[in-house]
Design an enzyme around this catalytic site. Structure first.
Site, PDB file in Angstrom:
ATOM      1  N   THR A  87       1.617  11.939   1.424  1.00  0.00           N
ATOM      2  CA  THR A  87       2.773  12.781   1.748  1.00  0.00           C
ATOM      3  C   THR A  87       2.749  13.959   0.773  1.00  0.00           C
ATOM      4  O   THR A  87       2.895  13.769  -0.437  1.00  0.00           O
ATOM      5  CB  THR A  87       4.091  11.995   1.575  1.00  0.00           C
ATOM      6  OG1 THR A  87       4.021  10.823   2.375  1.00  0.00           O
ATOM      7  CG2 THR A  87       5.276  12.848   2.015  1.00  0.00           C
ATOM      8  N   LYS A 162       6.896  14.211   9.044  1.00  0.00           N
ATOM      9  CA  LYS A 162       7.202  13.205   8.016  1.00  0.00           C
ATOM     10  C   LYS A 162       8.437  13.606   7.199  1.00  0.00           C
ATOM     11  O   LYS A 162       9.337  12.796   6.969  1.00  0.00           O
ATOM     12  CB  LYS A 162       5.977  13.054   7.101  1.00  0.00           C
ATOM     13  CG  LYS A 162       6.185  12.288   5.825  1.00  0.00           C
ATOM     14  CD  LYS A 162       6.095  10.811   6.019  1.00  0.00           C
ATOM     15  CE  LYS A 162       6.436  10.084   4.719  1.00  0.00           C
ATOM     16  NZ  LYS A 162       6.489   8.650   4.903  1.00  0.00           N
ATOM     17  N   LYS A 237      11.139  12.096  -3.841  1.00  0.00           N
ATOM     18  CA  LYS A 237       9.957  12.953  -3.641  1.00  0.00           C
ATOM     19  C   LYS A 237       9.987  13.580  -2.237  1.00  0.00           C
ATOM     20  O   LYS A 237       9.817  14.791  -2.072  1.00  0.00           O
ATOM     21  CB  LYS A 237       8.672  12.126  -3.813  1.00  0.00           C
ATOM     22  CG  LYS A 237       7.416  12.877  -3.433  1.00  0.00           C
ATOM     23  CD  LYS A 237       6.167  12.008  -3.327  1.00  0.00           C
ATOM     24  CE  LYS A 237       5.060  12.791  -2.666  1.00  0.00           C
ATOM     25  NZ  LYS A 237       3.823  12.050  -2.505  1.00  0.00           N
TER      26      LYS A 237
HETATM   27  P1  NAD Z   1      -0.302   5.184  -5.878  1.00  0.00           P
HETATM   28  O1  NAD Z   1       0.129   5.916  -7.096  1.00  0.00           O
HETATM   29  O2  NAD Z   1      -0.244   3.691  -5.873  1.00  0.00           O
HETATM   30  O3  NAD Z   1      -1.801   5.626  -5.465  1.00  0.00           O
HETATM   31  C1  NAD Z   1      -2.334   6.876  -5.665  1.00  0.00           C
HETATM   32  C2  NAD Z   1      -3.719   6.701  -6.248  1.00  0.00           C
HETATM   33  O4  NAD Z   1      -4.362   7.969  -6.359  1.00  0.00           O
HETATM   34  C3  NAD Z   1      -3.710   6.083  -7.654  1.00  0.00           C
HETATM   35  O5  NAD Z   1      -4.432   4.866  -7.641  1.00  0.00           O
HETATM   36  C4  NAD Z   1      -4.389   7.155  -8.516  1.00  0.00           C
HETATM   37  O6  NAD Z   1      -5.202   6.617  -9.552  1.00  0.00           O
HETATM   38  C5  NAD Z   1      -5.205   7.910  -7.495  1.00  0.00           C
HETATM   39  N1  NAD Z   1      -5.586   9.245  -7.914  1.00  0.00           N
HETATM   40  C6  NAD Z   1      -4.820  10.189  -8.515  1.00  0.00           C
HETATM   41  N2  NAD Z   1      -5.547  11.298  -8.746  1.00  0.00           N
HETATM   42  C7  NAD Z   1      -6.795  11.044  -8.292  1.00  0.00           C
HETATM   43  C8  NAD Z   1      -7.999  11.795  -8.234  1.00  0.00           C
HETATM   44  N3  NAD Z   1      -8.060  13.037  -8.730  1.00  0.00           N
HETATM   45  N4  NAD Z   1      -9.094  11.207  -7.716  1.00  0.00           N
HETATM   46  C9  NAD Z   1      -9.039   9.950  -7.229  1.00  0.00           C
HETATM   47  N5  NAD Z   1      -7.925   9.178  -7.234  1.00  0.00           N
HETATM   48  C10 NAD Z   1      -6.822   9.737  -7.755  1.00  0.00           C
HETATM   49  O7  NAD Z   1       0.593   5.764  -4.685  1.00  0.00           O
HETATM   50  P2  NAD Z   1       0.810   5.145  -3.218  1.00  0.00           P
HETATM   51  O8  NAD Z   1       2.077   4.364  -3.201  1.00  0.00           O
HETATM   52  O9  NAD Z   1      -0.469   4.520  -2.770  1.00  0.00           O
HETATM   53  O10 NAD Z   1       1.123   6.476  -2.386  1.00  0.00           O
HETATM   54  C11 NAD Z   1       0.089   7.357  -1.985  1.00  0.00           C
HETATM   55  C12 NAD Z   1       0.678   8.409  -1.062  1.00  0.00           C
HETATM   56  O11 NAD Z   1       1.283   7.765   0.058  1.00  0.00           O
HETATM   57  C13 NAD Z   1       1.771   9.264  -1.690  1.00  0.00           C
HETATM   58  O12 NAD Z   1       1.622  10.588  -1.264  1.00  0.00           O
HETATM   59  C14 NAD Z   1       3.061   8.643  -1.162  1.00  0.00           C
HETATM   60  O13 NAD Z   1       4.119   9.576  -1.100  1.00  0.00           O
HETATM   61  C15 NAD Z   1       2.615   8.208   0.218  1.00  0.00           C
HETATM   62  N6  NAD Z   1       3.392   7.104   0.779  1.00  0.00           N
HETATM   63  C16 NAD Z   1       3.682   6.004   0.028  1.00  0.00           C
HETATM   64  C17 NAD Z   1       4.426   4.974   0.586  1.00  0.00           C
HETATM   65  C18 NAD Z   1       4.761   3.742  -0.220  1.00  0.00           C
HETATM   66  O14 NAD Z   1       5.630   2.966   0.209  1.00  0.00           O
HETATM   67  N7  NAD Z   1       4.117   3.510  -1.367  1.00  0.00           N
HETATM   68  C19 NAD Z   1       4.883   5.061   1.905  1.00  0.00           C
HETATM   69  C20 NAD Z   1       4.534   6.182   2.680  1.00  0.00           C
HETATM   70  C21 NAD Z   1       3.797   7.202   2.095  1.00  0.00           C
END
Ligand code: NAD
Length: 290
Positions: A87, A162, A237
């Site tokens: 997102t 979204k 966010k």
């Molecule tokens: P998270 O923080 O668990 O995962 C993100 C990952 O990206 C981390 O493991 C981090 O180490 C990695 N990362 C950061 N910079 C990086 C780079 N330069 N290279 C490689 N890896 C890198 O977050 P999440 O909960 O998995 O969410 C991910 C996305 O999904 C976000 O944009 C969030 O808004 C969206 N989202 C999350 C949910 C939820 O319920 N968690 C629901 C819908 C959407």
């Protein structure tokens, strides 16, 4: 299919695992998170993207997406699809799509709803922006990771869908919590309030499917001491992204703006961080008007 997957956190990890389990050849990269079973670990994002037909990203925000895109686009094959499921702001989604196109590749923005449970169970909903051709290539992967993929329009349309959805969600949850707090003070039983509203014109997903009052309606984070679920800081966010987009296109969103301010207070100045976004109910019922 040969797939690169960058960002293997709470969402990306189980999504990549589902693709590998279905027999796709998945190479993954994350700065810190471990590779799930069946996913081959790459030494860099560029290495994960090399030779892939589709590169999926699941990253925290637009700035990180842009940085990762700078790294992976030069490594990707001509015609390959860069599909971002994070997102992020609409501008970053469109900028990355332009950059991919200029390099001879294709791009999709495909944010999801459904949370970690949906990612693990393969029941996410994808909202997708980009060309018909790119959508057709990635569609079988959406079907493995989710239950529904809606092609919303050109680049940025997925992110637009979204943030509009989540602006409605944030505002609806806030007013549902307010209504329970008001009902308490009016001496109206919470169960009676649910029985009426859930079958009347005030019904919503927040009331009917994710009721913020413990012990009322179907099981929800309220029944588990407001452990997320959908954390209040993630709601904040998404609300902020909605307001950023509204400012960029001069759209008047007064209720979205108020919900954003409310969640900002809850997360940044009170005890909302790490709690489910429905924990606005105990916050509101514990106070008066001032
Ligand atoms: P998270 O923080 O668990 O995962 C993100 C990952 O990206 C981390 O493991 C981090 O180490 C990695 N990362 C950061 N910079 C990086 C780079 N330069 N290279 C490689 N890896 C890198 O977050 P999440 O909960 O998995 O969410 C991910 C996305 O999904 C976000 O944009 C969030 O808004 C969206 N989202 C999350 C949910 C939820 O319920 N968690 C629901 C819908 C959407």
């Amino acid at each position: 299919m040969k797939i690169g997957f960058i960002g293997l956190g709470n969402m990306g990890g189980p999504m990549a695992a589902n693709l590998a389990r279905a027999g796709h050849q998945v190479t993954g990269f994350d700065l810190t998170a471990p590779c799930p079973e069946g996913v081959v670990k790459a030494a860099s994002a560029a290495e994960a993207a090399t030779g892939a037909e589709v590169v999926l990203t699941m990253l925290p925000n637009g700035a990180i997406l842009r940085a990762v895109a700078d790294e992976v686009i030069p490594a990707m094959a001509a015609g390959a699809v860069l599909c971002d499921c994070s997102t992020v702001d609409v501008d970053s989604a469109r900028a990355v799509a332009d950059q991919a196109q200029a390099a001879g590749q294709q791009a999709l923005d495909a944010p999801v709803s459904g949370g970690v449970g949906g990612a693990t169970g393969g029941t996410l909903t994808f909202m997708v922006g980009g060309s018909d051709a790119a959508f057709a290539i990635v569609r079988p992967l959406f079907e493995l990771m989710g239950q529904k993929a809606v092609h919303c329009g050109a680049a940025g349309a997925g992110q637009a869908a979204k943030i509009c959805n989540n602006m409605i969600l944030g505002a609806t949850m806030a007013v549902t919590c307010e209504a329970f707090a008001l009902a308490d003070k009016l001496g109206l039983d919470r169960q009676k309030m649910f029985d009426v509203v859930s079958t009347s014109s005030g019904y919503s997903w927040s009331m009917n499917a994710y009721c913020p009052a413990p012990g009322i309606g179907p099981q929800s984070p309220a029944d588990n001491d407001y452990k997320p679920g959908f954390a209040a800081e993630l709601m904040l966010k998404d609300l902020r992204l909605s307001q950023q987009a509204a400012e960029a296109v001069d759209a008047d969103t007064p209720i979205g703006a108020r919900a954003t301010a409310l969640y900002a207070d809850f997360v940044e100045r009170e005890d909302g961080k790490g709690r489910d976004f429905s924990a606005l109910l105990p916050r509101l019922s514990g106070r008066g008007r001032s």
